[in-house]
Write a protein that holds these residues in place. Structure first.
Motif, PDB file in Angstrom:
ATOM      1  N   GLY A 118       0.916  -1.308   0.032  1.00 40.83           N
ATOM      2  CA  GLY A 118       0.167  -0.085   0.181  1.00 40.83           C
ATOM      3  C   GLY A 118       0.960   1.203  -0.056  1.00 40.83           C
ATOM      4  N   VAL A 119       2.219   1.088   0.191  1.00 34.98           N
ATOM      5  CA  VAL A 119       2.953   2.246   0.341  1.00 34.98           C
ATOM      6  C   VAL A 119       3.430   2.748  -1.284  1.00 34.98           C
ATOM      7  CG1 VAL A 119       5.245   3.374   0.802  1.00 34.98           C
ATOM      8  CG2 VAL A 119       4.003   1.894   2.335  1.00 34.98           C
ATOM      9  N   GLU A 120       3.064   3.651  -1.925  1.00 32.44           N
ATOM     10  CA  GLU A 120       3.539   4.211  -3.076  1.00 32.44           C
ATOM     11  C   GLU A 120       4.412   5.563  -2.971  1.00 32.44           C
ATOM     12  OE1 GLU A 120       1.148   6.758  -6.918  1.00 32.44           O
ATOM     13  OE2 GLU A 120       0.044   5.236  -5.579  1.00 32.44           O
ATOM     14  N   LEU A 121       5.436   5.575  -4.067  1.00 24.57           N
ATOM     15  CA  LEU A 121       6.201   6.631  -4.230  1.00 24.57           C
ATOM     16  C   LEU A 121       6.117   7.138  -5.479  1.00 24.57           C
ATOM     17  CD1 LEU A 121       9.583   5.145  -2.424  1.00 24.57           C
ATOM     18  CD2 LEU A 121       7.810   6.803  -1.411  1.00 24.57           C
ATOM     19  N   ALA A 122       5.690   8.507  -5.556  1.00 27.19           N
ATOM     20  CA  ALA A 122       5.204   8.844  -6.897  1.00 27.19           C
ATOM     21  C   ALA A 122       6.068  10.362  -6.936  1.00 27.19           C
ATOM     22  CB  ALA A 122       3.718   9.289  -6.726  1.00 27.19           C
ATOM     23  N   ALA A 123       6.235  10.499  -8.331  1.00 26.62           N
ATOM     24  CA  ALA A 123       7.212  11.689  -8.697  1.00 26.62           C
ATOM     25  C   ALA A 123       6.326  13.024  -8.233  1.00 26.62           C
ATOM     26  CB  ALA A 123       7.640  11.680 -10.138  1.00 26.62           C
ATOM     27  N   SER A 124       5.142  13.058  -8.143  1.00 27.71           N
ATOM     28  CA  SER A 124       4.202  14.200  -8.144  1.00 27.71           C
ATOM     29  C   SER A 124       3.215  13.909  -6.945  1.00 27.71           C
ATOM     30  CB  SER A 124       3.814  14.802  -9.130  1.00 27.71           C
ATOM     31  OG  SER A 124       2.580  14.026  -9.933  1.00 27.71           O
ATOM     32  N   GLY A 155      13.622  16.271  -7.960  1.00 25.58           N
ATOM     33  CA  GLY A 155      14.131  14.899  -7.343  1.00 25.58           C
ATOM     34  C   GLY A 155      13.246  14.418  -6.295  1.00 25.58           C
ATOM     35  N   MET A 156      12.201  15.016  -5.887  1.00 24.36           N
ATOM     36  CA  MET A 156      11.265  14.692  -4.741  1.00 24.36           C
ATOM     37  C   MET A 156      10.405  13.430  -5.061  1.00 24.36           C
ATOM     38  SD  MET A 156      12.052  16.845  -2.146  1.00 24.36           S
ATOM     39  CE  MET A 156      10.729  16.594  -1.101  1.00 24.36           C
ATOM     40  N   LEU A 157      10.359  12.587  -4.156  1.00 24.86           N
ATOM     41  CA  LEU A 157       8.813  11.386  -4.275  1.00 24.86           C
ATOM     42  C   LEU A 157       8.261  11.645  -3.056  1.00 24.86           C
ATOM     43  CD1 LEU A 157      11.244   8.296  -5.403  1.00 24.86           C
ATOM     44  CD2 LEU A 157      10.014   9.608  -6.603  1.00 24.86           C
ATOM     45  N   TYR A 158       6.900  11.680  -3.447  1.00 24.24           N
ATOM     46  CA  TYR A 158       5.937  11.921  -2.364  1.00 24.24           C
ATOM     47  C   TYR A 158       5.380  10.447  -2.080  1.00 24.24           C
ATOM     48  CZ  TYR A 158       6.646  16.348  -4.314  1.00 24.24           C
ATOM     49  OH  TYR A 158       7.275  17.805  -4.661  1.00 24.24           O
ATOM     50  N   ALA A 159       5.353  10.093  -0.784  1.00 27.73           N
ATOM     51  CA  ALA A 159       5.067   8.975  -0.253  1.00 27.73           C
ATOM     52  C   ALA A 159       3.517   8.821   0.193  1.00 27.73           C
ATOM     53  CB  ALA A 159       5.968   8.558   0.910  1.00 27.73           C
ATOM     54  N   SER A 160       2.826   7.798  -0.160  1.00 29.14           N
ATOM     55  CA  SER A 160       1.585   7.725   0.270  1.00 29.14           C
ATOM     56  C   SER A 160       1.358   6.293   0.997  1.00 29.14           C
ATOM     57  CB  SER A 160       0.642   8.107  -0.817  1.00 29.14           C
ATOM     58  OG  SER A 160       0.791   9.319  -0.971  1.00 29.14           O
ATOM     59  N   LEU A 161       0.604   6.019   2.064  1.00 28.04           N
ATOM     60  CA  LEU A 161       0.401   4.924   2.645  1.00 28.04           C
ATOM     61  C   LEU A 161      -1.289   4.651   2.422  1.00 28.04           C
ATOM     62  CD1 LEU A 161       0.699   2.203   3.955  1.00 28.04           C
ATOM     63  CD2 LEU A 161       0.652   3.178   6.101  1.00 28.04           C
ATOM     64  N   ARG A 162      -1.784   3.927   1.437  1.00 23.52           N
ATOM     65  CA  ARG A 162      -3.161   3.736   1.480  1.00 23.52           C
ATOM     66  C   ARG A 162      -3.672   2.488   1.896  1.00 23.52           C
ATOM     67  NH1 ARG A 162      -3.153   7.372  -2.526  1.00 23.52           N
ATOM     68  NH2 ARG A 162      -1.392   7.661  -4.059  1.00 23.52           N
ATOM     69  N   THR A 167      -5.890   7.378   1.701  1.00 18.17           N
ATOM     70  CA  THR A 167      -4.429   7.701   2.113  1.00 18.17           C
ATOM     71  C   THR A 167      -4.645   7.910   3.786  1.00 18.17           C
ATOM     72  OG1 THR A 167      -3.859   8.791  -0.042  1.00 18.17           O
ATOM     73  CG2 THR A 167      -2.624   9.418   1.966  1.00 18.17           C
ATOM     74  N   VAL A 168      -3.686   7.423   4.446  1.00 17.76           N
ATOM     75  CA  VAL A 168      -3.886   7.285   5.697  1.00 17.76           C
ATOM     76  C   VAL A 168      -2.561   7.989   6.351  1.00 17.76           C
ATOM     77  CG1 VAL A 168      -5.390   5.565   6.119  1.00 17.76           C
ATOM     78  CG2 VAL A 168      -3.009   5.083   6.233  1.00 17.76           C
ATOM     79  N   ALA A 169      -1.424   8.060   5.559  1.00 14.38           N
ATOM     80  CA  ALA A 169      -0.089   8.663   5.961  1.00 14.38           C
ATOM     81  C   ALA A 169       0.596   9.109   4.682  1.00 14.38           C
ATOM     82  CB  ALA A 169       0.533   7.703   6.933  1.00 14.38           C
ATOM     83  N   SER A 170       1.594  10.266   4.874  1.00 10.20           N
ATOM     84  CA  SER A 170       2.015  10.738   3.710  1.00 10.20           C
ATOM     85  C   SER A 170       3.208  11.433   4.225  1.00 10.20           C
ATOM     86  CB  SER A 170       1.143  11.493   3.020  1.00 10.20           C
ATOM     87  OG  SER A 170       0.772  12.792   3.639  1.00 10.20           O
ATOM     88  N   GLY A 171       4.072  11.362   3.236  1.00  8.31           N
ATOM     89  CA  GLY A 171       5.574  12.317   3.665  1.00  8.31           C
ATOM     90  C   GLY A 171       6.309  12.598   2.228  1.00  8.31           C
ATOM     91  N   ALA A 172       7.366  13.073   2.280  1.00  7.43           N
ATOM     92  CA  ALA A 172       8.108  13.498   1.031  1.00  7.43           C
ATOM     93  C   ALA A 172       9.568  13.098   1.165  1.00  7.43           C
ATOM     94  CB  ALA A 172       8.115  14.836   0.608  1.00  7.43           C
ATOM     95  N   ALA A 173      10.361  12.611   0.305  1.00 10.57           N
ATOM     96  CA  ALA A 173      11.583  12.045   0.262  1.00 10.57           C
ATOM     97  C   ALA A 173      12.459  13.046  -0.619  1.00 10.57           C
ATOM     98  CB  ALA A 173      11.809  10.707   0.050  1.00 10.57           C
ATOM     99  N   SER A 174      13.625  13.456  -0.068  1.00  8.14           N
ATOM    100  CA  SER A 174      14.709  14.065  -1.310  1.00  8.14           C
ATOM    101  C   SER A 174      15.751  13.290  -1.183  1.00  8.14           C
ATOM    102  CB  SER A 174      14.933  15.522  -0.702  1.00  8.14           C
ATOM    103  OG  SER A 174      15.553  15.588   0.697  1.00  8.14           O
ATOM    104  N   PHE A 175      16.319  13.202  -2.362  1.00  6.15           N
ATOM    105  CA  PHE A 175      17.549  12.303  -2.744  1.00  6.15           C
ATOM    106  C   PHE A 175      18.624  13.341  -3.265  1.00  6.15           C
ATOM    107  CE2 PHE A 175      13.682   9.808  -3.008  1.00  6.15           C
ATOM    108  CZ  PHE A 175      13.966   8.888  -2.301  1.00  6.15           C
ATOM    109  N   THR A 187       0.314  11.874   9.464  1.00  9.11           N
ATOM    110  CA  THR A 187      -0.816  10.906   9.623  1.00  9.11           C
ATOM    111  C   THR A 187      -2.092  11.160   9.953  1.00  9.11           C
ATOM    112  OG1 THR A 187       1.122   9.527  10.493  1.00  9.11           O
ATOM    113  CG2 THR A 187      -0.756   8.585  10.925  1.00  9.11           C
ATOM    114  N   ALA A 188      -3.216  10.667   9.240  1.00  5.65           N
ATOM    115  CA  ALA A 188      -4.418  10.840   9.790  1.00  5.65           C
ATOM    116  C   ALA A 188      -4.568  10.728  11.212  1.00  5.65           C
ATOM    117  CB  ALA A 188      -5.245  10.124   8.755  1.00  5.65           C
TER     118      ALA A 188
END
Length: 253
Positions: A118-124, A155-162, A167-175, A187-188
């Motif tokens: 259920g974790v997704e890392l998306a470019a937007s 270069g960010m990825l946007y993390a979602s946990l569904r 979507t019950v939790a989210s965050g962003a990752a930089s590399f 987190t909800a």
């Protein structure tokens, strides 16, 4: 935790890559981000090392901000080498605010368990991610400003946990600059206490290791006890603390 000089510079450059100020200038040993938004890191001068700063650099820094019409601010580490500069800022009407911790860990240490399905890392960011980021209980002006900064970042990825299509939790990752940066964790309200943020961070760490990035960092308000407890459980430790130095606006401004 000991932090090498090269790591300090890399983390500060990676931080500004993630918060993406409207303008970024530099002077020897300093980065000068400038932004009209509310994100402190995007609008405060920051040193690239923690050795004794050149006090003569203060006036040129102030002049750079004035030339672009920005109110100057500083983000300074709490180390003895900066005591003299902080006294000088105090004499000029700046005040110390918002103590914050920079925390780091080895990326591999975050993988204590496999990320859940259920974790997704998306470019937007999608609409659900943005709704979480700008959710109830958060300052809408500040949230919108932070969203704009993230939107400008590269270069960010946007993390979602569904779960169940929500979507019950989210965050962003930089590399960047050899570091994984963890940003904007949410987190909800009804789902807090389940360790969902840790699930997202593990997914970010897995992606970082895939890219050959072995170190992670984040910045957290020194008074945010729940977040500090979470990050301690994940394996983060404080590398250094810093605070903002700002002038209080004049009455009626």
């Amino acid at each position: 935790m000991q932090t090498h000089a090269a790591d300090i510079e890399a983390i500060e450059r990676a931080t500004l890559q993630a918060v993406a100020p409207e303008a970024l200038e530099a002077l020897p040993g300093w980065l000068l981000p400038m932004d009209h938004g509310t994100v402190g890191r995007a609008r405060s001068a920051v040193p690239l090392h923690h050795g004794a700063p050149d006090l003569a650099a203060l006036d040129p820094i102030l002049a750079r901000y004035a030339a672009r019409g920005f109110e100057p601010a500083f983000r300074l580490p709490k180390v003895p080498a900066f005591d003299a500069l902080q006294r000088d800022l105090g004499a000029r009407g700046f005040e110390r605010q918002q103590p914050t911790l920079t925390q780091i860990c080895q990326t591999a240490g975050l993988l204590t368990a496999a990320p859940a399905p259920g974790v997704e890392l998306a470019a937007s960011p999608d609409a659900a991610w943005m709704a979480m980021f700008l959710g109830a209980g958060l300052d809408p002006v500040d949230g919108a400003s932070r969203a704009r900064s993230l939107g400008r970042a590269t270069g960010m990825l946007y993390a979602s946990l569904r779960e169940g299509g929500h979507t019950v939790a989210s965050g962003a990752a930089s590399f960047g600059h050899g570091w994984l940066g963890v940003h904007g964790m949410r987190t909800a309200a009804a789902q807090r206490g389940r360790g969902l943020a840790g699930v997202l961070v593990r997914a970010m760490a897995q992606e970082a290791l895939r890219r050959g990035i072995g170190q992670a960092f984040l910045q957290v308000d020194a008074g945010n006890a729940p977040a500090l407890a979470l990050y301690r459980r994940l394996g983060f430790a404080t590398a250094w603390s810093y605070a903002y130095w700002r002038r209080e606006p004049a009455a009626g401004a």
